[in-house]
Design an enzyme around this catalytic site. Sequence first.
Site, PDB file in Angstrom:
ATOM      1  N   GLU A 259     -15.483 -41.622  45.042  1.00 44.65           N
ATOM      2  CA  GLU A 259     -16.130 -42.285  43.899  1.00 44.65           C
ATOM      3  C   GLU A 259     -16.881 -43.576  44.168  1.00 44.65           C
ATOM      4  O   GLU A 259     -17.298 -44.247  43.231  1.00 44.65           O
ATOM      5  CB  GLU A 259     -15.106 -42.506  42.769  1.00 44.65           C
ATOM      6  CG  GLU A 259     -14.667 -41.196  42.126  1.00 44.65           C
ATOM      7  CD  GLU A 259     -13.766 -41.372  40.918  1.00 44.65           C
ATOM      8  OE1 GLU A 259     -13.226 -42.459  40.735  1.00 44.65           O
ATOM      9  OE2 GLU A 259     -13.605 -40.392  40.165  1.00 44.65           O
TER      10      GLU A 259
HETATM   11  C1  BMA Z   1     -10.339 -40.303  39.548  1.00 44.15           C
HETATM   12  C2  BMA Z   1      -9.591 -40.375  40.842  1.00 44.15           C
HETATM   13  C3  BMA Z   1      -8.482 -41.351  40.865  1.00 44.15           C
HETATM   14  C4  BMA Z   1      -7.881 -41.557  39.524  1.00 44.15           C
HETATM   15  C5  BMA Z   1      -8.219 -40.457  38.565  1.00 44.15           C
HETATM   16  C6  BMA Z   1      -7.717 -40.677  37.184  1.00 44.15           C
HETATM   17  O1  BMA Z   1     -11.359 -41.131  39.367  1.00 44.15           O
HETATM   18  O2  BMA Z   1     -10.437 -40.447  41.896  1.00 44.15           O
HETATM   19  O3  BMA Z   1      -8.896 -42.533  41.451  1.00 44.15           O
HETATM   20  O4  BMA Z   1      -6.529 -41.687  39.646  1.00 44.15           O
HETATM   21  O5  BMA Z   1      -9.573 -40.279  38.468  1.00 44.15           O
HETATM   22  O6  BMA Z   1      -8.336 -41.749  36.543  1.00 44.15           O
END
Ligand code: BMA
Length: 828
Positions: free
Chosen positions: A428
């Site tokens: 991300e």
């Molecule tokens: C995403 C993941 C995690 C996170 C999840 C829930 O963005 O990459 O970093 O725990 O969502 O928010």
Amino acid sequence: MITINLGGAWQMHAAEDKSSIPATVPGCVYTDLLAEGKIADPLYRLNEHEVQWVAQKDWIYRRSFDVDQDLIGQDRVILRCEGLDTLATLKVNGRQVGQADNMFRTWEYEVGHLLNAGSNEIEIRFDSSVNGSLRKMDEDPIPHVWWDLPDAKGRAWVRKEQCQFGWDWGPMLVTAGVWRPIELIGFESARLRDLAIRQDHATDPGRVRLGVELELERHTGKRCDAIVELKRNGQKIAKAEVSGKGKRLHAELLVEKPELWWPAGMGGQPLYDLEAVLLDSFGEPLDRVTKRIGLRTLRLGRHADEWGESFQFEANGIPFFAKGANWIPADVFLTRVPDEQMSDLLQSAVDANMNMIRVWGGGIYEDDRFFDLCDELGLCVWQDFMFACSPYPTHDRHFLENVQREAEDNLRRLRHHASLALWCGNNELEWLNIADEPGDGKMSWQQYKPLFDKILPKLCAKHCPETDYWPCSPHKPLGKREDVQAEHCGDNHVWGVWHHGEDFAWFRETQPRFISEFGFQSFPEPKTIRPCLSETEGDLNLTSVAMDQRQRSSAGTGQILHDLARWFRMPSTFDHSLWLTQLVQAWCVQVGVEHWRRSMPRTMGAIYWQLNDCWPGASWSSIDYLGRWKALHYVCKRIFAPLMVTAVEDEKMQHAELHLTSDLGEKTAGTLHWDIARLDGRTVTTGSRRVRVGPRTSQHVHTLDLQAAKDGHNLNELILWQRFEVDGQTVSSHTLPLARPKQIPLRDPNITTAIKAYKDGRFKLTLKAKSTALWAWVNHETADLRCSDNFLHLRPGHPATLTATPKQKLSADAFREGLTVQSLFDTY
Ligand code: BMA
């Protein structure tokens, strides 16, 4: 070669405190303090706060060990540490041998000159990573990291499991210790540093050529010979002998009639053992390395197509729909995961018809045993490099060199695994942490690109050229990169429902090429969460202080309740609220997965967030911390099944489209049956149709007129039941209430259960309902049950059978006594 394991009993103490306590290596500060009763269980109630001091201190580990003249007499003696967490200074017999600052690397130190025949001492000092990272932040601040984690400032500076600093599903427990094996290795003249195995499936159709490169560390200029042998089930398949004076030896093997490895659901997982033995000039073995491999190609297929560019995995040239979940470390303390737990989690993934797992970048590069299991199970691994949701100090030369070494270590360690499907640069960052100007949680593209667009792909191409590299999840390969979440190419994280409050049906408006994250939270069942709570302190309430402690997502319990209220009635007790959150979660993910599987081949994967948990708390997991399957995991078994029948209703409930989706490699013919029935089970309308579905396709089979069924009936009382039969066997079934569950006037289904004990300890259950039961589930008050099916919808007159396997052996009486059967009706 001589190896001495230095794991086992050590002593440890805080740096400023001289009295030691017994410690276990591999292990960590927290597990050692816990074992000696020096801290309370950090997972109980609010104890996480009470134990934060542990992370502020520096810790010293020490042990003595004996070596004999044999070891000392070797040409080289190496201290090999496969995992030091994290800021470590190592001494042998009081003399410093080196330092380490990356828990993901393998560290080796030359120690021969420091050892005595007889007793020796090793000491490892771990400096506080929290203080270390804060110091770094003072000197050279990184724009503040993730909004959910105010206490975790500076984590990006330390090459350490990032979620130890807390995440939106886990506590902040920053630990230290020797977390993987540590040993002394003595060897003469040369050793095998590594094996690189290339597979060529193209040159010689019907055969596989293996190119094996042996990398040697040598201390003499003498010739070395090596024998490389490929075996299958102990039988020799191919052999080559090579020799030379250089640092590399190259062997070629030809595999006639190769048995190909396939992802789960597409074929078998035959594995071959490739052994390389290094010999000295007298033909005596110097070293030996074995790698277990599968013969296959496993690529990310990116081809221009009518929608843009595909994002699909291809095994042996055949594209397949990736079904799976994201993996996080299985415990807040990494060494606390026994083999059985690891294997049960991965087996559970395959039991729920998954074929892929994504090892997410905020955790760790998992152990070899994880990959061994994935190889055996046919579970393809999407492997992130360990960077997540933060800018990283790529401008720092030491940092960059450190992560480069880390990438090399792990590429080398993992590259031979059959299950390895993709290397991905990070989680991300391109979505959350990049801007034209750095600041406010962002780094610039200029800071980002050297590591993720140059260094990592180059290392992948060098060390693991048969596996593709993808810079980030999510990433958009075509057009303006900044608009990360594009539907025509790349992978997407589809968070509109959880993070932006969209209704579940919103998933149906999306058609990404691949979904590598999406999901919905729930709570673990009462048996898992109650032991962390105190009834007398008033904890047994979804939003009590102790429960909020276990809820780390900013949207959190409010978001769960928001959707619970959209779909269901309010639960009547604490325990029922826990269960009901699981139904909401399962329903949400079902809507998404069904839609994306119907969208194949445009969409070619649905990997939900997340498979497992690291502690008992609210999270997106489908399996809780204690390995108990939540409702979602049982539902996954159905929505990830190779053949799947589904129904999509229009907004006004005027008609429903019936679809059949197949992941099978061959054409399938069968009969689709449907019934619209009242809650008492009586049929209002019924029909069936012979259907033939092609390999790996999704097909709209029929459109059902709901208008006619509704005449004279209350819509809230109607349920659409479907099943697809092949050769008289139901291979997929589907239930669609024609109203939201909260609108349905459910009556007590009076479920009766007939129990039959099998000789092997399992039980057959036959469930019958007098009135329709939605999400009926069986559980046991004390024992853990794994069922062949659960959280199923029961229609009067249509008994359902399932098999329950207790984890611990149970007598028929004990089984019957503790068995509970509930359904949605009971939660109100
Ligand atoms: C995403 C993941 C995690 C996170 C999840 C829930 O963005 O990459 O970093 O725990 O969502 O928010």
